[in-house]
Design an enzyme around this catalytic site. Structure first.
Site, PDB file in Angstrom:
ATOM      1  N   HIS A  20     -27.536 -15.918  25.460  1.00 19.35           N
ATOM      2  CA  HIS A  20     -26.537 -15.621  26.643  1.00 19.35           C
ATOM      3  C   HIS A  20     -25.713 -17.003  26.681  1.00 19.35           C
ATOM      4  O   HIS A  20     -24.789 -16.917  27.725  1.00 19.35           O
ATOM      5  CB  HIS A  20     -27.158 -14.831  27.859  1.00 19.35           C
ATOM      6  CG  HIS A  20     -27.301 -13.413  27.414  1.00 19.35           C
ATOM      7  ND1 HIS A  20     -28.161 -12.960  26.612  1.00 19.35           N
ATOM      8  CD2 HIS A  20     -27.043 -12.565  28.486  1.00 19.35           C
ATOM      9  CE1 HIS A  20     -28.073 -11.681  26.863  1.00 19.35           C
ATOM     10  NE2 HIS A  20     -27.507 -11.361  27.697  1.00 19.35           N
TER      11      HIS A  20
ATOM     12  N   GLU B  99     -16.935  -4.352  24.945  1.00 20.17           N
ATOM     13  CA  GLU B  99     -16.260  -5.542  24.777  1.00 20.17           C
ATOM     14  C   GLU B  99     -14.995  -5.537  24.208  1.00 20.17           C
ATOM     15  O   GLU B  99     -13.857  -5.988  24.267  1.00 20.17           O
ATOM     16  CB  GLU B  99     -17.000  -6.863  24.731  1.00 20.17           C
ATOM     17  CG  GLU B  99     -18.240  -7.196  25.705  1.00 20.17           C
ATOM     18  CD  GLU B  99     -19.528  -6.404  25.387  1.00 20.17           C
ATOM     19  OE1 GLU B  99     -20.488  -6.727  26.208  1.00 20.17           O
ATOM     20  OE2 GLU B  99     -19.424  -5.650  24.501  1.00 20.17           O
TER      21      GLU B  99
ATOM     22  N   HIS C  77      -4.018   3.073  -3.583  1.00 18.06           N
ATOM     23  CA  HIS C  77      -4.193   2.709  -2.010  1.00 18.06           C
ATOM     24  C   HIS C  77      -3.498   1.426  -1.836  1.00 18.06           C
ATOM     25  O   HIS C  77      -2.573   1.241  -0.792  1.00 18.06           O
ATOM     26  CB  HIS C  77      -5.773   2.437  -1.887  1.00 18.06           C
ATOM     27  CG  HIS C  77      -6.035   1.832  -0.621  1.00 18.06           C
ATOM     28  ND1 HIS C  77      -5.982   2.388   0.636  1.00 18.06           N
ATOM     29  CD2 HIS C  77      -6.098   0.592  -0.122  1.00 18.06           C
ATOM     30  CE1 HIS C  77      -6.111   1.637   1.594  1.00 18.06           C
ATOM     31  NE2 HIS C  77      -6.409   0.609   1.169  1.00 18.06           N
TER      32      HIS C  77
ATOM     33  N   HIS D  91       0.766  -1.132   0.148  1.00 19.93           N
ATOM     34  CA  HIS D  91       0.016   0.270   0.067  1.00 19.93           C
ATOM     35  C   HIS D  91       0.940   1.386  -0.004  1.00 19.93           C
ATOM     36  O   HIS D  91       1.154   1.690   1.053  1.00 19.93           O
ATOM     37  CB  HIS D  91      -0.845   0.060   1.337  1.00 19.93           C
ATOM     38  CG  HIS D  91      -1.865  -1.182   1.365  1.00 19.93           C
ATOM     39  ND1 HIS D  91      -1.416  -2.439   1.635  1.00 19.93           N
ATOM     40  CD2 HIS D  91      -3.176  -1.304   1.127  1.00 19.93           C
ATOM     41  CE1 HIS D  91      -2.377  -3.522   1.627  1.00 19.93           C
ATOM     42  NE2 HIS D  91      -3.368  -2.592   1.356  1.00 19.93           N
TER      43      HIS D  91
END
Length: 664
Positions: free
Chosen positions: A471, A409, A260, A29
């Site tokens: 869960h 998280e 890019h 890149h």
């Protein structure tokens, strides 16, 4: 002050090293290094406090290339600055097998690479952890020993990733004002213009998250310098939105997605050399420019020597504590403290959930190891991660040892990695095991880097009950065990939990996950052992009365089921042994002789775990009996769920007897 002409030539050294390396590799890149070369030149020649001759100096500034695909920017700067790991030969071997110059920066490959980046947004979140660790260490050791900045170069992709919001909102809340993020605002992504997919006002987003922001021309060295200077005096973290042109200098490809992620091609490179008046052949930096860079690399040597003098003159106990923590060594009395605690557990035989066992172990751990930093993603009371020693870290007081991560998280896990990489602290953070899915990319990177980050994952099975299948983790243990270099601990009682914590803390090059129960479990290890049996990964918990016909392997909450099944099978005349398997990965590290002894020769092999079968065939073989989950759980009290899914001693005995040709 560096003249504009000299600055331009120094920045062009980055541009041409980068485009030439990408061209030689035929991969990479070039656009970001070319576009951000002015930013990197100003940062490294005027502001970065670092010493290439002493690259691990603890009070150095940290630089994180969050947009890791632009790795040649970092490699070029490190080579030019005089980092010995990054030779010209390494630059020429960009992206080649065995080189230090990997496609994306990898921590541990070379000094000056502060973290492994590439998955966008991770580096930004790592940097939040580094900046937080700096403040925590500063609160303990003072400005004389800890007082540095964390700089980030982030791209449009980093800011689009969801983890960026988790990271920046936390940094803003905690007022981490020594964190400075420079956004390479080039408006281009792989598909084309960023406007194809995003129209966020990033400055307003950062401002809403408690940051100072400013916008500059990313190709104006004085504007860059003024913005950094201002950011260094802010009482908030700062975003510098630096408008740049991707592939700056390339006459036909600059400002487009064509530059890019692909080599420029020989024709465009030749045109760029002409446009930027760069006469040197590939990989040759004019000696005067290299000298200027090397001189800039030495600019912090005096500061480093002054810091070393301050450390040498510090009180002996403070200096010793600082050096121990930076070295990552545990206190000398840790093992004795854990041994005494294990003796107490053998006497008390507590019947508690392993999440509670973990809290009990942490009460000992945090009392002996002052650098542990606890936390939870808004589940403190459920994860049991807070102890009497861990008062809260707040925006006005960094002397605490507990971080309320909020419902973040992914950001939590990545920031903990940054804290570990910074050094001087040992972070552990909690959530529910099912939400390891949210944290997994950072957990994987911890394993890839080989660092001591500890993930506390409670509510580890259908045993959590009524919250139901959203869960209740079923595939998560197998999924985490699939990550190379990652210890997944699932202890069966308080004794095993203490041992697993001891192992996680001693494991400097492998991160750990502790999978812990919501429900109470009886003590299955009732005798004190000086040896850490969990270190074996699997060990015989209950022997057979004669040569074993049946061997039962189990983890965590299912070990008590295995023991109950053994009792029934022994009563029926079938000698049965039980193997507790707290850590697959540690078992795999044992000698072939030990592994064969544990696997044994019983004709019937059974594994019991309230998760999926994947991974267990290594113990029981393809023909072995698995007692566990084959699908998702259900919402009901725990007392109903285990019988409903057939995870009981009775079901285990019935399966064994059927295989033995007997009727139960």
């Amino acid at each position: 002050m560096i003249s504009r002409e000299k600055h331009d030539r120094m920045a062009n050294a980055i541009r041409f090293l980068s485009m030439d390396a990408v061209e030689k590799a035929n991969s990479g890149h070039p656009g970001l290094p070319m576009g951000a070369a002015d930013i990197a030149t100003v940062l490294y020649t005027r502001f970065m406090t670092h010493d290439p001759k002493n690259p691990h100096w603890p009070d150095r500034d940290r630089f994180v290339l969050s947009a890791g695909h632009g790795s040649m920017l970092l490699y070029s700067v490190l080579y030019l600055s005089g980092y010995e790991d990054l030779t010209l030969e390494q630059i020429k071997n960009f992206r080649q097998l065995g080189s230090k110059t990997a496609g994306h920066p990898e921590w541990g490959h070379a000094a000056g690479i502060e973290t492994t980046t590439g998955p966008l947004g991770q580096g930004l979140a790592n940097a939040v952890g580094m900046a937080l660790a700096e403040r925590l260490m500063n609160a303990r050791f003072g400005d004389a020993l800890v007082d540095h900045h964390t700089y980030v170069l982030a791209g449009d992709g980093c800011l689009m990733e969801g983890i960026s919001q988790e990271a920046i909102s936390l940094a803003g809340h905690l007022k981490l004002n020594k964190l400075i993020v420079i956004w390479d605002d080039n408006s281009i992504s792989i598909d084309g213009a960023v406007s194809l997919a995003d129209s966020t006002n990033q400055q307003k987003r950062f401002e809403a998250s408690g940051w100072a922001t400013t916008r500059i021309d990313g190709h104006d060295p004085e504007a860059i310098a003024a913005a950094i200077e201002k950011a260094r005096t802010s009482d908030k973290p700062t975003l510098i939105a630096a408008k740049t042109t991707i592939g700056f200098g390339a006459p036909h490809k600059a400002g487009t997605n064509k530059v890019h992620g692909s080599p420029l091609g020989a024709e465009e490179i030749a045109a760029t050399r002409k446009a930027l008046n760069w006469d040197s052949p590939p990989f040759v930096v004019p000696s005067d420019i290299l000298d200027d860079w090397r001189l800039a690399g030495l600019r912090s040597a005096k500061e480093r020597k002054a810091w070393e003098k301050r450390l040498a003159e510090a009180p002996a106990d403070l200096r010793g504590e600082f050096e121990r923590r930076i070295a990552g060594e545990l206190p000398g009395d840790f093992e004795a403290g854990m041994a005494a605690y294990k003796q107490k557990l053998a006497a008390d035989k507590p019947k508690v959930a392993t999440r509670k066992s973990s809290e009990m172990a942490l009460e000992i751990v945090n009392g002996v190891i002052p650098e542990t930093i606890g936390g939870s993603a808004d589940l403190t009371g459920s994860n049991n991660t807070k102890t009497s020693q861990t008062k809260n870290v707040t925006p006005t007081d960094y002397s605490g040892r507990y971080i309320h991560w909020g419902i973040r998280e992914h950001g939590m896990a990545a920031a903990m990695n940054g804290m570990t990489l910074h050094g001087g602290v040992i972070p552990y953070g909690g959530t529910f095991l099912t939400f390891s899915d949210y944290a997994r990319p950072a957990m994987r990177l911890a394993s890839l880097m080989g660092i001591r980050t500890i993930f506390v994952m409670t509510h580890d099975s259908i045993g959590l009950g009524e919250d139901g299948p959203t869960h209740q983790p079923v595939e998560h243990l197998a999924a985490l065990r699939a990550i190379p270099n990652h210890f997944v601990f699932r202890p069966a009682d308080a004794m095993e939990t203490a041992e697993c914590w001891e192992l996680a803390l001693a494991s400097v090059k492998t991160p750990s996950t502790l999978a812990l129960t919501r429900q109470n479990l009886p003590a299955v290890r009732t005798e004190f052992s000086e040896d850490n049996l969990c270190a074996l990964g699997a060990y015989e918990l209950a022997t057979a009365s004669d040569e074993a016909e049946v061997t039962i392997y189990a983890t965590g909450s299912e070990v008590e089921i295995a023991l109950a099944a053994r009792t029934q099978l022994e009563k029926a005349g079938h000698p049965t042994r039980v193997i507790s398997v707290p850590c697959f990965e540690l078992f795999e590290q044992q000698s072939a002789e030990y592994r064969n002894a544990i696997l044994g020769g019983a004709s019937i092999k059974i594994a019991i775990e309230a998760g999926i079968r994947q991974g267990w065939d290594a113990f029981i073989g393809a023909e072995g009996i698995f007692v566990g989950m084959a699908g998702f759980g259900a919402s009901a009290p725990i007392e109903k769920l285990y019988p409903h899914f057939g995870i009981t001693a009775e079901a285990t005995v019935k399966a064994a007897l059927k295989r033995l040709g007997k009727k139960g």
